[in-house]
Design a protein around this motif. Structure first.
Motif, PDB file in Angstrom:
ATOM      1  N   GLN A 116       0.833  -1.206   0.000  1.00 25.63           N
ATOM      2  CA  GLN A 116       0.000   0.000   0.000  1.00 25.63           C
ATOM      3  C   GLN A 116       0.864   1.251   0.000  1.00 25.63           C
ATOM      4  OE1 GLN A 116      -2.489  -0.524   3.433  1.00 25.63           O
ATOM      5  NE2 GLN A 116      -3.828  -2.019   2.423  1.00 25.63           N
ATOM      6  N   GLY A 117       1.922   1.241   0.793  1.00 24.05           N
ATOM      7  CA  GLY A 117       2.838   2.378   0.829  1.00 24.05           C
ATOM      8  C   GLY A 117       3.502   2.586  -0.521  1.00 24.05           C
ATOM      9  N   LEU A 118       3.894   1.505  -1.157  1.00 18.32           N
ATOM     10  CA  LEU A 118       4.521   1.596  -2.478  1.00 18.32           C
ATOM     11  C   LEU A 118       3.533   2.137  -3.503  1.00 18.32           C
ATOM     12  CD1 LEU A 118       6.996   1.084  -4.247  1.00 18.32           C
ATOM     13  CD2 LEU A 118       6.192  -1.273  -4.548  1.00 18.32           C
ATOM     14  N   ASP A 119       2.295   1.696  -3.415  1.00 14.69           N
ATOM     15  CA  ASP A 119       1.266   2.211  -4.332  1.00 14.69           C
ATOM     16  C   ASP A 119       1.070   3.715  -4.135  1.00 14.69           C
ATOM     17  OD1 ASP A 119       0.865  -0.271  -5.458  1.00 14.69           O
ATOM     18  OD2 ASP A 119      -0.964  -0.718  -4.302  1.00 14.69           O
ATOM     19  N   ARG A 120       0.991   4.144  -2.865  1.00 13.19           N
ATOM     20  CA  ARG A 120       0.839   5.580  -2.586  1.00 13.19           C
ATOM     21  C   ARG A 120       2.051   6.352  -3.117  1.00 13.19           C
ATOM     22  NH1 ARG A 120      -1.158   3.660   2.367  1.00 13.19           N
ATOM     23  NH2 ARG A 120       0.857   4.010   3.357  1.00 13.19           N
ATOM     24  N   TYR A 121       3.226   5.810  -2.916  1.00 17.32           N
ATOM     25  CA  TYR A 121       4.455   6.456  -3.399  1.00 17.32           C
ATOM     26  C   TYR A 121       4.425   6.577  -4.925  1.00 17.32           C
ATOM     27  CZ  TYR A 121       9.376   7.086  -4.561  1.00 17.32           C
ATOM     28  OH  TYR A 121      10.557   7.551  -5.088  1.00 17.32           O
ATOM     29  N   ASN A 122       4.051   5.479  -5.598  1.00 13.57           N
ATOM     30  CA  ASN A 122       4.006   5.506  -7.069  1.00 13.57           C
ATOM     31  C   ASN A 122       2.970   6.506  -7.567  1.00 13.57           C
ATOM     32  OD1 ASN A 122       6.041   3.625  -7.404  1.00 13.57           O
ATOM     33  ND2 ASN A 122       4.639   1.888  -7.472  1.00 13.57           N
ATOM     34  N   GLN A 123       1.828   6.590  -6.897  1.00 16.95           N
ATOM     35  CA  GLN A 123       0.807   7.564  -7.293  1.00 16.95           C
ATOM     36  C   GLN A 123       1.304   8.991  -7.090  1.00 16.95           C
ATOM     37  OE1 GLN A 123      -2.646   6.460  -5.024  1.00 16.95           O
ATOM     38  NE2 GLN A 123      -3.074   4.646  -6.289  1.00 16.95           N
ATOM     39  N   MET A 124       1.989   9.226  -5.970  1.00 18.42           N
ATOM     40  CA  MET A 124       2.532  10.553  -5.695  1.00 18.42           C
ATOM     41  C   MET A 124       3.586  10.922  -6.749  1.00 18.42           C
ATOM     42  SD  MET A 124       4.628  11.888  -2.348  1.00 18.42           S
ATOM     43  CE  MET A 124       6.058  10.916  -2.803  1.00 18.42           C
ATOM     44  N   MET A 125       4.451   9.968  -7.083  1.00 22.52           N
ATOM     45  CA  MET A 125       5.484  10.235  -8.088  1.00 22.52           C
ATOM     46  C   MET A 125       4.854  10.491  -9.454  1.00 22.52           C
ATOM     47  SD  MET A 125       8.257  10.406  -6.494  1.00 22.52           S
ATOM     48  CE  MET A 125       9.430  10.468  -7.814  1.00 22.52           C
ATOM     49  N   LEU A 126       3.813   9.753  -9.788  1.00 29.30           N
ATOM     50  CA  LEU A 126       3.119   9.956 -11.056  1.00 29.30           C
ATOM     51  C   LEU A 126       2.484  11.345 -11.090  1.00 29.30           C
ATOM     52  CD1 LEU A 126       2.235   8.724 -13.735  1.00 29.30           C
ATOM     53  CD2 LEU A 126       0.221   7.813 -12.570  1.00 29.30           C
ATOM     54  N   LYS A 127       1.889  11.742  -9.964  1.00 29.81           N
ATOM     55  CA  LYS A 127       1.270  13.068  -9.879  1.00 29.81           C
ATOM     56  C   LYS A 127       2.329  14.153 -10.042  1.00 29.81           C
ATOM     57  CE  LYS A 127      -1.826  15.800  -7.026  1.00 29.81           C
ATOM     58  NZ  LYS A 127      -2.597  15.865  -5.790  1.00 29.81           N
ATOM     59  N   LYS A 128       3.486  13.985  -9.375  1.00 28.15           N
ATOM     60  CA  LYS A 128       4.574  14.962  -9.507  1.00 28.15           C
ATOM     61  C   LYS A 128       5.068  15.027 -10.951  1.00 28.15           C
ATOM     62  CE  LYS A 128       6.571  15.081  -4.874  1.00 28.15           C
ATOM     63  NZ  LYS A 128       7.773  14.806  -4.064  1.00 28.15           N
ATOM     64  N   GLU A 129       5.184  13.854 -11.573  1.00 31.53           N
ATOM     65  CA  GLU A 129       5.649  13.792 -12.950  1.00 31.53           C
ATOM     66  C   GLU A 129       4.662  14.485 -13.873  1.00 31.53           C
ATOM     67  OE1 GLU A 129       6.497  10.244 -16.085  1.00 31.53           O
ATOM     68  OE2 GLU A 129       7.251   9.936 -14.053  1.00 31.53           O
ATOM     69  N   MET A 130       3.373  14.262 -13.657  1.00 33.79           N
ATOM     70  CA  MET A 130       2.347  14.900 -14.480  1.00 33.79           C
ATOM     71  C   MET A 130       2.370  16.419 -14.271  1.00 33.79           C
ATOM     72  SD  MET A 130       1.076  12.550 -16.297  1.00 33.79           S
ATOM     73  CE  MET A 130      -0.343  13.346 -17.012  1.00 33.79           C
ATOM     74  N   THR A 131       2.548  16.857 -13.023  1.00 30.56           N
ATOM     75  CA  THR A 131       2.634  18.292 -12.729  1.00 30.56           C
ATOM     76  C   THR A 131       3.844  18.896 -13.434  1.00 30.56           C
ATOM     77  OG1 THR A 131       1.607  17.939 -10.577  1.00 30.56           O
ATOM     78  CG2 THR A 131       2.808  19.992 -10.864  1.00 30.56           C
ATOM     79  N   PHE A 132       4.966  18.195 -13.397  1.00 31.39           N
ATOM     80  CA  PHE A 132       6.178  18.674 -14.062  1.00 31.39           C
ATOM     81  C   PHE A 132       5.962  18.775 -15.569  1.00 31.39           C
ATOM     82  CE2 PHE A 132      10.288  17.747 -16.106  1.00 31.39           C
ATOM     83  CZ  PHE A 132      11.007  18.835 -15.651  1.00 31.39           C
ATOM     84  N   ILE A 133       5.342  17.748 -16.143  1.00 31.85           N
ATOM     85  CA  ILE A 133       5.084  17.756 -17.591  1.00 31.85           C
ATOM     86  C   ILE A 133       4.143  18.903 -17.944  1.00 31.85           C
ATOM     87  CG2 ILE A 133       3.935  16.480 -19.444  1.00 31.85           C
ATOM     88  CD1 ILE A 133       5.093  13.913 -18.184  1.00 31.85           C
ATOM     89  N   ASP A 134       3.117  19.120 -17.102  1.00 33.49           N
ATOM     90  CA  ASP A 134       2.189  20.221 -17.351  1.00 33.49           C
ATOM     91  C   ASP A 134       2.917  21.567 -17.295  1.00 33.49           C
ATOM     92  OD1 ASP A 134       0.127  18.456 -17.653  1.00 33.49           O
ATOM     93  OD2 ASP A 134      -0.738  18.785 -15.655  1.00 33.49           O
ATOM     94  N   GLU A 135       3.806  21.724 -16.303  1.00 35.49           N
ATOM     95  CA  GLU A 135       4.562  22.968 -16.185  1.00 35.49           C
ATOM     96  C   GLU A 135       5.459  23.175 -17.399  1.00 35.49           C
ATOM     97  OE1 GLU A 135       6.738  23.298 -12.518  1.00 35.49           O
ATOM     98  OE2 GLU A 135       4.927  22.929 -11.324  1.00 35.49           O
TER      99      GLU A 135
END
Length: 153
Positions: A116-135
């Protein structure tokens, strides 16, 4: 990189589970050896009874009959003792199985928490990556817009 806070506890639980599996395997080997031993004793008893009948049919002295019966009684006592040993081993085996199941449950709980922690981490990293790509896209669009305005003047 994701690190599980309770990895040390998980490692210890895995070690405990592995040790219990090893202990259970040893107990099962003892049980098999005890089963073989009691079977040998039972076979000796059957063979002795058969020999006694054969020799009685051929004529046997009373001293020899008494000796046979004494030996058969000792075999019977040995079988009873071995049956008690087997019973004790089976009890230990059941207790060890229960301990192992409990250890497995505890380890699996921690593994689920880690997943579960790994899933949350992967989701957070994906969100950060998407935010970076959007920026990056916004910055690129802004740069092109500024360049077009500069060319248009």
């Amino acid at each position: 990189m994701y690190t599980f806070n309770m990895q040390t506890v998980l490692d210890h639980r895995q070690y405990t589970e592995d040790k219990l599996k090893k202990d259970l395997a040893e107990i099962r080997q003892q049980a098999m050896a005890a089963d073989r031993q009691i079977q040998l004793l039972k076979n000796k008893e059957i063979d002795t009874r058969t020999s006694l009948k054969v020799e009685q049919a051929q004529g046997l002295s009373s001293d020899q009959v008494v000796a046979y019966h004494h030996y058969l009684r000792r075999l019977s006592d040995s079988i009873a003792r071995q049956a008690a040993v087997i019973s004790e081993i089976r009890d230990r085996e059941l207790k060890k199985q229960d301990e192992l199941l409990e250890a497995m449950k505890k380890r699996q709980i921690l593994e689920k928490l880690r997943e579960q922690g790994l899933d949350r981490y992967n989701q957070m990293m994906l969100k950060k990556e998407m935010t970076f790509i959007d920026e990056m896209a916004v910055n690129q669009f802004a740069r092109k817009t500024i360049e077009k305005r500069g060319e248009g003047q």
